[in-house]
Each structure stands twice: as C-alpha cells, then as structure tokens.
Design an enzyme around this catalytic site. Structure first.
Site, PDB file in Angstrom:
ATOM      1  N   SER A  19       0.980  -1.390  -0.033  1.00  7.36           N
ATOM      2  CA  SER A  19      -0.076   0.057   0.046  1.00  7.36           C
ATOM      3  C   SER A  19       1.023   1.211   0.039  1.00  7.36           C
ATOM      4  O   SER A  19       1.720   1.509   0.912  1.00  7.36           O
ATOM      5  CB  SER A  19      -0.774   0.133   1.162  1.00  7.36           C
ATOM      6  OG  SER A  19      -1.859  -1.138   1.407  1.00  7.36           O
ATOM      7  N   HIS A  51      -4.018  -3.335  -4.852  1.00 11.27           N
ATOM      8  CA  HIS A  51      -3.192  -4.238  -4.971  1.00 11.27           C
ATOM      9  C   HIS A  51      -3.119  -4.756  -6.313  1.00 11.27           C
ATOM     10  O   HIS A  51      -4.038  -5.828  -6.487  1.00 11.27           O
ATOM     11  CB  HIS A  51      -3.217  -5.370  -3.885  1.00 11.27           C
ATOM     12  CG  HIS A  51      -3.241  -4.779  -2.372  1.00 11.27           C
ATOM     13  ND1 HIS A  51      -2.237  -5.439  -1.598  1.00 11.27           N
ATOM     14  CD2 HIS A  51      -3.697  -3.780  -1.974  1.00 11.27           C
ATOM     15  CE1 HIS A  51      -2.423  -4.814  -0.328  1.00 11.27           C
ATOM     16  NE2 HIS A  51      -3.175  -3.854  -0.567  1.00 11.27           N
ATOM     17  N   ARG A  72       1.702  -9.247  -3.848  1.00  7.51           N
ATOM     18  CA  ARG A  72       1.746  -9.683  -2.650  1.00  7.51           C
ATOM     19  C   ARG A  72       0.756 -10.673  -2.509  1.00  7.51           C
ATOM     20  O   ARG A  72      -0.478 -10.481  -2.861  1.00  7.51           O
ATOM     21  CB  ARG A  72       1.758  -8.605  -1.550  1.00  7.51           C
ATOM     22  CG  ARG A  72       1.366  -9.040  -0.187  1.00  7.51           C
ATOM     23  CD  ARG A  72       1.792  -8.060   0.868  1.00  7.51           C
ATOM     24  NE  ARG A  72       3.185  -8.070   1.083  1.00  7.51           N
ATOM     25  CZ  ARG A  72       3.870  -7.087   1.316  1.00  7.51           C
ATOM     26  NH1 ARG A  72       3.475  -5.815   0.996  1.00  7.51           N
ATOM     27  NH2 ARG A  72       5.352  -7.127   1.377  1.00  7.51           N
ATOM     28  N   HIS A  74      -1.420 -12.053   0.589  1.00  5.40           N
ATOM     29  CA  HIS A  74      -1.671 -11.718   2.101  1.00  5.40           C
ATOM     30  C   HIS A  74      -2.208 -12.955   2.930  1.00  5.40           C
ATOM     31  O   HIS A  74      -2.959 -13.793   2.194  1.00  5.40           O
ATOM     32  CB  HIS A  74      -2.788 -10.782   2.149  1.00  5.40           C
ATOM     33  CG  HIS A  74      -2.250  -9.249   1.994  1.00  5.40           C
ATOM     34  ND1 HIS A  74      -2.374  -8.612   0.714  1.00  5.40           N
ATOM     35  CD2 HIS A  74      -1.777  -8.587   2.852  1.00  5.40           C
ATOM     36  CE1 HIS A  74      -1.728  -7.365   0.759  1.00  5.40           C
ATOM     37  NE2 HIS A  74      -1.443  -7.313   2.168  1.00  5.40           N
ATOM     38  N   GLU A 172      -6.372  -3.623  14.489  1.00  5.23           N
ATOM     39  CA  GLU A 172      -6.059  -4.071  15.915  1.00  5.23           C
ATOM     40  C   GLU A 172      -7.104  -3.371  16.842  1.00  5.23           C
ATOM     41  O   GLU A 172      -7.491  -2.307  16.379  1.00  5.23           O
ATOM     42  CB  GLU A 172      -4.699  -3.615  16.517  1.00  5.23           C
ATOM     43  CG  GLU A 172      -3.484  -4.454  15.714  1.00  5.23           C
ATOM     44  CD  GLU A 172      -3.299  -4.000  14.543  1.00  5.23           C
ATOM     45  OE1 GLU A 172      -3.421  -2.970  13.958  1.00  5.23           O
ATOM     46  OE2 GLU A 172      -3.018  -4.760  13.677  1.00  5.23           O
ATOM     47  N   SER A 191       1.322  -8.008   6.620  1.00  7.06           N
ATOM     48  CA  SER A 191       2.131  -8.600   5.705  1.00  7.06           C
ATOM     49  C   SER A 191       3.599  -8.928   6.358  1.00  7.06           C
ATOM     50  O   SER A 191       3.939  -8.661   7.214  1.00  7.06           O
ATOM     51  CB  SER A 191       2.128  -7.910   4.523  1.00  7.06           C
ATOM     52  OG  SER A 191       2.773  -6.575   4.651  1.00  7.06           O
ATOM     53  N   ASN A 214      -1.150   5.370   8.696  1.00  3.91           N
ATOM     54  CA  ASN A 214      -2.092   5.830   9.795  1.00  3.91           C
ATOM     55  C   ASN A 214      -1.426   5.541  11.178  1.00  3.91           C
ATOM     56  O   ASN A 214      -0.569   4.575  11.400  1.00  3.91           O
ATOM     57  CB  ASN A 214      -3.498   5.204   9.718  1.00  3.91           C
ATOM     58  CG  ASN A 214      -3.038   3.618   9.642  1.00  3.91           C
ATOM     59  OD1 ASN A 214      -2.882   2.907   8.669  1.00  3.91           O
ATOM     60  ND2 ASN A 214      -3.385   3.094  11.018  1.00  3.91           N
TER      61      ASN A 214
HETATM   62  I1  8IG Z   1      -2.151   0.681   5.524  1.00  7.42           I
HETATM   63  O1  8IG Z   1      -2.904   0.260  11.416  1.00  7.42           O
HETATM   64  C1  8IG Z   1      -2.338  -0.296   7.328  1.00  7.42           C
HETATM   65  N1  8IG Z   1      -2.313  -1.721   7.276  1.00  7.42           N
HETATM   66  N2  8IG Z   1      -2.589  -4.589  11.217  1.00  7.42           N
HETATM   67  N3  8IG Z   1      -2.988  -2.182  11.409  1.00  7.42           N
HETATM   68  C2  8IG Z   1      -2.555  -3.188  10.635  1.00  7.42           C
HETATM   69  N4  8IG Z   1      -2.573  -3.185   9.138  1.00  7.42           N
HETATM   70  C3  8IG Z   1      -2.539  -1.854   8.533  1.00  7.42           C
HETATM   71  C4  8IG Z   1      -2.728  -0.797   9.400  1.00  7.42           C
HETATM   72  C5  8IG Z   1      -3.034  -0.909  10.691  1.00  7.42           C
HETATM   73  N5  8IG Z   1      -2.320   0.185   8.394  1.00  7.42           N
END
Ligand code: 8IG
Length: 255
Positions: A19, A51, A72, A74, A172, A191, A214
């Site tokens: 990403s 993707h 990828r 996943h 999470e 990943s 983020n």
């Molecule tokens: I882009 O905050 C992305 N992928 N687990 N947590 C998890 N995967 C992510 C996050 C995230 N942001």
C-alpha cells in the site's frame, strides 16, 4: 516461465510493492514486460483494490540491472501461510539476490505522521503461523539486512522500527496495539513477516520498508478507515517512488 515471458534469464533484485508503494514501479526504469500474475502458477487473483495482480520486469534506469516486481499474497486472503512464501520463492527462482518488501502499516510512534517511510529493523510474527514446514530450523538474525539498511540510509536518513505482523483483516484493538508496543513493536501491519521468513529460507538478502499510512488504533483518537489509508498512500506515492528508485539504484550499482 517468467524468464521465457520477459526474455530476462536472471533478475538481480525483486520487489513487492505494498500500500502506497505501487507507483514506484514506473519510477524504477523501463518496463521490459508485464505479465498478469494469474498466468504464473501460484499467484491468485488480487483480493484488495489497489493491490495490482501484475508481474513486471524492469530495467533499472541508472544501473541496467533487472528488477522483478511481484504481487503480494496476504495471509488474510486464505489463511495459508505457505502461500505468502510464493513471492520470495519466485524471486529466488528468477535469480534475485536481493528482495525488497514494502508495505503500508499503522505507526505506534506519534512522531511518525501519515506518509512517513520507515526502515524495518526486525519483526514480531504474531500470526501464529509460518510459511515453513518440517525441520526447517533457520536462523533469523539480521533478517532485515543491516548492509542494505545502511545503503538505504545513504539515500535518506530514515528512522528504523520493529514491524509486528497481525493476521488481519481486521485492524487491531487499541489494547492489541498497546500489547504490541509492550512487546517492542513500532509498526503494525498484515504482511511482511511471513514473507521475510520465506526470504531467509530462500537465501535472499532482505530490505524491508514500511510506509506509515495511519497512527495505529488508539494512538490517535479517530478510528481507522480503509479509504483514508488508501488516501494517505496516494499522497505519499510520488516521494516514495523517488526514494525507492534511488535505493534500488544504490543497491544494484554494487553488484
Ligand atoms: I495501511 O493500522 C495499514 N495496514 N494491522 N494495522 C494493521 N495493518 C495496517 C494498518 C494498521 N494500516
């Protein structure tokens, strides 16, 4: 198969663009060939928008090296850890010595705002899975090559962090992010760790690069949103493309 379709017998370096990193392929150099990934055994149809399911062979502009850009797979697609090893094994089969894994992820350090690229220094595999089977007791010391990280830092003085792979596809909980922090994580994602294990088994030298798209859940007061994650990736794309092209140039100039 890939050699026949690209006309390149041996690729020097292989990359997986996660990403935010997708646009970097164009910046690397001239595209020699594009193959729909589903034409190559072991690559399923892509699961997530953004993707792309295409394999690209690229002549690195500055060095003439051959780079292979792979899609990828996943863990969350099929909960099949062995499937996530396919990129590393394909890279090896195509002659690559160096493997570059990139991803978009959540950041645990407040100073890493959306759009910050970070070098992966090590990982925590919290998937409960492994791509390996049998008595494969491989060592994972210096899995994320300090030599390659040093080369990357000559391009830009990037911060480093420990990447924690969760299974996904859900993000999470804030409590899980606090747990990851306590365990030593700086980055959380879905990943890379399983692929990194497969890369070591294959004997590839590995570079890992994360884009913090983020703040991880609970680090910022606002909930996560996949559209915003994609947006942050898009905004950072031009800078990441330049950064990655320069790093690949530096790595492949030392062949
Ligand atoms: I882009 O905050 C992305 N992928 N687990 N947590 C998890 N995967 C992510 C996050 C995230 N942001």
């Amino acid at each position: 198969m890939i050699a026949a379709r690209t006309g390149i017998e041996q690729h020097d370096i292989a990359l997986v663009l996660g990403s935010g990193w997708g646009g970097a392929a164009e910046k690397l150099g001239r595209v020699i060939a594009e193959i729909p990934a589903t034409d190559v055994p072991g690559f399923p149809a892509p699961a997530v928008e953004g993707h792309g399911g295409v394999i690209r062979s690229i002549e690195v502009a500055a060095t003439g090296a051959h780079a292979l850009v792979l899609p990828r797979i996943h863990f969350y697609e099929s909960r099949d850890a062995a499937a996530t090893a396919h990129g590393a094994r394909t890279a090896k089969a195509c002659g690559a010595k160096v493997f570059v894994l990139t991803n978009g992820c959540g950041g645990l350090r407040p100073e890493w705002g959306p759009g910050t690229p970070v070098l992966i220094s090590d990982h925590l595999n919290l998937t409960g899975a492994t791509p390996l089977a049998g008595a494969t007791f491989i060592d994972l010391t210096d899995l994320y090559s300090s030599r390659l990280r040093e080369i990357a830092r000559t391009v830009e003085p990037l911060d480093e962090g420990v990447y924690c792979q969760f299974t996904g596809p859900q993000y999470e909980t804030p409590a899980e992010v606090r747990m990851a922090k306590t365990l030593g994580a700086d980055l959380v994602g879905m990943s890379t760790a399983l692929e990194a294990i497969a890369a070591r088994e294959a004997g590839l030298e590995l570079l890992g690069l994360s884009l913090v798209t983020n703040p991880a859940a609970g680090i910022s007061p606002t909930p996560l949103n996949h559209a915003e994650v994609l947006e942050a990736g898009k905004a950072a794309a031009p800078r990441l493309a330049t950064l990655l092209a320069a790093i690949v140039e530096r790595i492949t100039s030392e062949r």
